[in-house]
Design an enzyme around this catalytic site. Sequence first.
Site, short mmCIF file in Angstrom:
data_model
loop_
_atom_site.label_atom_id
_atom_site.label_comp_id
_atom_site.label_asym_id
_atom_site.label_seq_id
_atom_site.Cartn_x
_atom_site.Cartn_y
_atom_site.Cartn_z
N GLU A 1 46.91 61.01 49.77
CA GLU A 1 47.52 60.05 48.84
C GLU A 1 48.61 59.35 49.64
O GLU A 1 49.65 59.96 49.92
CB GLU A 1 48.14 60.77 47.63
CG GLU A 1 47.20 61.73 46.90
CD GLU A 1 46.13 61.03 46.07
OE1 GLU A 1 46.16 59.79 45.99
OE2 GLU A 1 45.26 61.74 45.54
N CYS B 1 55.49 54.99 45.73
CA CYS B 1 54.31 54.47 46.42
C CYS B 1 53.71 53.35 45.58
O CYS B 1 53.05 52.47 46.10
CB CYS B 1 53.30 55.57 46.65
SG CYS B 1 52.98 56.50 45.17
#
Length: 532
Positions: free
Chosen positions: A289, A323
């Site tokens: 991720e 993110c």
Amino acid sequence: MKSAEFRLTYATMFDPPQRLHDLFDAALEGLLSKLGNEYPLTINGKSVRCPEKFEDLSPADDNQILGVFQQAGAAEAQRAVAAARAAFTVWSKVPWQRRVELLRRVAEIIRERCFTLAAALSLSVGKNRMEALGDAAETADLLDYACDQMEGHQGFVEELPRDPLPGLVAHNVSVLRPYGPWLVVSPFNFPCALSGGPAGAALLAGNTVIVKCASDTPLAPRLLADCFLEAGLPDGAFNFLTGPGDSLGQALSSHPDLAGVTFTGSHGVGMAIHRQWAQGPYVRPVILELGGKNPAIVTQNADLDVAALGVMRSAFGLQGQKCSACSRIYVERPVYAQFVERLLALTQGLTMGDPTRRDVYLGPVINRRAQAHYLECCQELARAGELLCGGVAPDQGEMARGSFCAPTLAAQVPQDHPLWRQEMFLPIALLAPVDDLEQALALAKDTIYGLTAGLYGNAQEARRFFEEMEAGVCYANRPTGATTGAWPGMQPFGGCKASGAAGKNAGGPHYLQLYLREQVRAQIVRSNHAPE
Ligand code: NAP
Ligand code: MG
């Protein structure tokens, strides 16, 4: 905390009850009385100390030592993997129903300690209270969601049709089984959810776990580790290590006895792990991720007030260090000036300071290095284009002690400038006018990343955006966040292209299966051949 008093989600957090603040204040006071305590590793159920230590410093105050942590290295990595390997033989045989019971207990303990975890997150990451509570509450929800999935699939044991073998009765079953010892490496910005979510899924699936958290923010994940350990998992099923990424992280991620890894962090480190794992004698699961460079598109059909609010929250929530943060904004020319005016007004109205305080929206960035990087980026953007606001590191009053950065909007930066493509991970967003949705989509997709994206426009535009956008999570017309605000079970979180390698999002219906491998069991249970 009585978790039933109110339910914490990103949605409910926009209108927090007074009781929430009281509980946060009490937890913060409790934690501040333990400042500077030393915290051990946990290997095979035992507390372990190392000769070398490091400090978790507050990003809001250079002089505040939040805790002293063990600097583990290759020896501890070796011990932790050996413990996880030994525990796998025990834990993988525990019936899935019992594993669900234990992981639900972990979720319950997290909810009981939610405010203490949140206070730790606020102090050590610099999250405002609502963001901090979100990270803690989301961790418990991720675990419960994974347990729901396990139950919903009845432990992933599925009877398959019998094959038509003349004279024989066959029994065919598909069973999903765990892999083995699993490494979880988590980033500094969501130290609870991104340690606890993957660790919970791995454990529930029957794998054993080693968590290595980010060195900037070990306090909250250490407190979270206690929630796992106190729930009653067998020794060695959950191990917790702190230490530098380039030594401990490297020793762990290169260990041949690991069966799988979940790495959440930067694209560079994630790809290095992926390449390293590809050198092994066989393919092992690598769940990555990684970063993002998330765009928001505002068309002339958008509600500009909603769009400005959503973009502001996503660009500057947690100081741009998500993110999923919105760092690129494309606005149709006819509404560009009106949109920018609204966005500027909202941005300039944000409060900055000690993030544990109730009235503060913006805390500091994670460390002085990030602050220096911010100043460099702003200087470069001012040179290449124009700063509409921000560009300074405020140092008046209490802010002199921490790594504070003013929220920054930059315009007129040429489209070929590298800062349109590099993830800065700072409170900086770039704006550009576009001719139409066609051009906006083309620019939005012009990146290696594919994490989240947002659109403000009409239904037809939203349909086209969903169809064409290359991103793991696409949002349309959300006031709560243009590109941020995922929640387990509702908006599972993950990316494509350089943002993620799993292809299935965390907190979603297909996530738990990533931690399981299929075994098919085909057995003849009866022969119908009459004896001669
Ligand atoms: P990072 O620098 O890549 O570090 C992430 C973790 O990897 C830390 O625990 C770090 O330890 C460790 N590490 C560093 N070098 C290593 C190595 N050679 N081998 C093994 N582990 C190593 O990322 P970060 O600055 O903490 O987090 C920000 C990044 O994470 C951003 O790029 C952001 O977009 C991404 N992120 C992605 C998601 C998502 O779901 N896609 C979510 C959150 C964050 P040390 O701290 O000790 O160096
Ligand atoms: Mg810290």
